[in-house]
Motif scaffolding. Structure first.
Motif, PDB file in Angstrom:
ATOM      1  N   VAL A   1       1.022  12.261  31.881  1.00 34.27           N
ATOM      2  CA  VAL A   1      -0.384  13.812  32.375  1.00 34.27           C
ATOM      3  C   VAL A   1       0.356  14.798  32.021  1.00 34.27           C
ATOM      4  O   VAL A   1       1.335  14.495  30.921  1.00 34.27           O
ATOM      5  CB  VAL A   1       1.049  14.171  34.190  1.00 34.27           C
ATOM      6  N   PRO A   2      -0.046  15.078  31.771  1.00 29.48           N
ATOM      7  CA  PRO A   2      -0.261  16.543  31.046  1.00 29.48           C
ATOM      8  C   PRO A   2       1.324  17.277  31.246  1.00 29.48           C
ATOM      9  O   PRO A   2       1.226  17.773  32.084  1.00 29.48           O
ATOM     10  CB  PRO A   2      -1.162  17.346  31.098  1.00 29.48           C
ATOM     11  N   GLU A   3       2.126  17.316  29.909  1.00 31.34           N
ATOM     12  CA  GLU A   3       3.039  18.276  29.682  1.00 31.34           C
ATOM     13  C   GLU A   3       2.567  19.692  30.387  1.00 31.34           C
ATOM     14  O   GLU A   3       1.899  20.384  29.834  1.00 31.34           O
ATOM     15  CB  GLU A   3       4.240  18.372  28.687  1.00 31.34           C
TER      16      GLU A   3
ATOM     17  N   GLY B   1      -5.344  18.576  29.397  1.00 24.40           N
ATOM     18  CA  GLY B   1      -4.879  18.979  30.833  1.00 24.40           C
ATOM     19  C   GLY B   1      -6.368  18.858  31.067  1.00 24.40           C
ATOM     20  O   GLY B   1      -6.707  19.295  32.645  1.00 24.40           O
TER      21      GLY B   1
ATOM     22  N   TRP C   1      -6.057  14.433  41.393  1.00 23.64           N
ATOM     23  CA  TRP C   1      -6.928  15.369  39.836  1.00 23.64           C
ATOM     24  C   TRP C   1      -7.491  13.750  39.704  1.00 23.64           C
ATOM     25  O   TRP C   1      -7.746  13.048  39.371  1.00 23.64           O
ATOM     26  CB  TRP C   1      -5.871  14.606  38.940  1.00 23.64           C
TER      27      TRP C   1
ATOM     28  N   VAL D   1      -5.702  13.253  34.181  1.00 22.65           N
ATOM     29  CA  VAL D   1      -4.402  12.012  33.653  1.00 22.65           C
ATOM     30  C   VAL D   1      -4.759  10.406  34.039  1.00 22.65           C
ATOM     31  O   VAL D   1      -5.776   9.824  34.221  1.00 22.65           O
ATOM     32  CB  VAL D   1      -3.560  12.824  36.014  1.00 22.65           C
TER      33      VAL D   1
ATOM     34  N   SER E   1       2.484  20.869  33.074  1.00 25.76           N
ATOM     35  CA  SER E   1       2.462  20.236  34.271  1.00 25.76           C
ATOM     36  C   SER E   1       2.884  20.037  35.610  1.00 25.76           C
ATOM     37  O   SER E   1       4.030  19.750  35.452  1.00 25.76           O
ATOM     38  CB  SER E   1       0.650  19.565  34.744  1.00 25.76           C
ATOM     39  N   GLY E   2       2.727  20.680  36.717  1.00 25.34           N
ATOM     40  CA  GLY E   2       3.380  20.098  37.964  1.00 25.34           C
ATOM     41  C   GLY E   2       4.158  19.086  38.402  1.00 25.34           C
ATOM     42  O   GLY E   2       4.902  18.536  37.901  1.00 25.34           O
TER      43      GLY E   2
END
Length: 285
Positions: A164-166, A225, A184, A228, A168-169
């Motif tokens: 997942v993007p660093e 982003g 996502w 995922v 992000s929730g």
């Protein structure tokens, strides 16, 4: 009939699309279609079903694919000038992640124990890492890959992880589930990846996907982003970057990792030594 007819057919079979196969072979789509028709006319059977939205091989096409791959690999080996050398390199292919955290120990041990035979690690972005095209002598492959005419050695099963993007929730969680990712877009490597929408239950699949053609594109769209992804525990050690966060995925099945090589053509003489050393490295011996 010439070797180019086999190369053309295998490219079509592997890409599942004449347009992509033509781009891979650096030729035009009409020329590739004519080559395929000539091959079908010569054999007297239809190899490719063009009636569906996605190109598919016929039953005869699936049989011929295995024969063509074996024949082409044997021809490429025969024409390779290094094949006449006692110390010709052992080419080990992989689509991504190689042997994971054991990659460097494998290479170092090989150099120590078999200095007379260079071991070349080659990343090739297709489902068999160039094995069916004769570009490598053996390959490290993940997932269920149709490998008729090959010998496979199961090495281990790798746990799946979410990417997942660093920031992000999702990156704030210690672990993730398939349901967490479903809101996502899912990045899918359609060439060599092991992730499909079949991982999710039929009524809970992600609504959007983002298809990419290689590992670098896959990593980039996640870092940006835009999506995922799902990979295996081998990936973080070789593809770590500040913009990505890897988290354990608790409800997805593991992925088998196998070592594969040809059954029907003469194998590189160092294959048995490679099999033994890979087993030892993975077992920590």
């Amino acid at each position: 009939m010439e070797l180019r007819h086999l190369r053309a057919f295998l490219a079509i079979a592997e890409e599942g699309c004449i347009t992509r196969a033509a781009a891979r072979l650096h030729t035009g789509q009409p020329a590739l279609s004519r080559t395929l028709r000539r091959l079908e006319d010569h054999l007297g059977v239809r190899l490719v079903d063009r009636s569906t939205h996605h190109l598919a091989l016929t039953a005869a096409g699936r049989v011929f694919r295995d024969r063509a791959a074996t024949a082409l690999a044997a021809a490429d080996a025969a024409f390779d000038p290094r094949s006449l050398s006692a110390a010709r390199p052992l080419r080990l292919g992989h689509p991504w992640a190689a042997l994971g955290s054991w990659t460097v120990p494998l290479l170092r041990r090989w150099d120590q124990e078999h200095p007379e035979v260079p071991l070349e690690l080659r990343r090739i972005d297709d489902r068999t890492a160039g094995l069916t095209r004769g570009r490598v002598d053996a390959a490290l492959l993940r997932g269920r890959v149709p490998l008729s005419g090959m010998v496979t050695e199961l090495l281990l099963e790798e746990e799946r992880v979410a990417v997942v993007p660093e920031g992000s929730g999702l990156a704030e969680r210690d672990t993730l589930t398939l349901a967490d990712l479903a809101t996502w877009p899912i990045a899918l490597n359609t060439v060599a990846g092991t992730t499909t929408l079949d991982l999710w239950p039929a009524g809970a699949r992600p609504a959007r996907t983002l298809e990419v053609a290689n590992t670098d594109e896959w990593l980039t769209v996640i870092a940006a982003g835009r999506a995922v992804g799902i990979t295996t525990s081998a990936t973080p050690g070789l593809h770590s970057q500040p913009a990505l966060a890897y988290r354990p995925l608790t409800d997805a099945p593991p992925v088998p990792l196998v070592l594969a090589w040809h059954r029907d053509i003469p194998a590189h003489p160092a294959i048995p030594a490679l099999v033994g050393l890979v087993r030892d490295v993975v077992a920590g011996r």
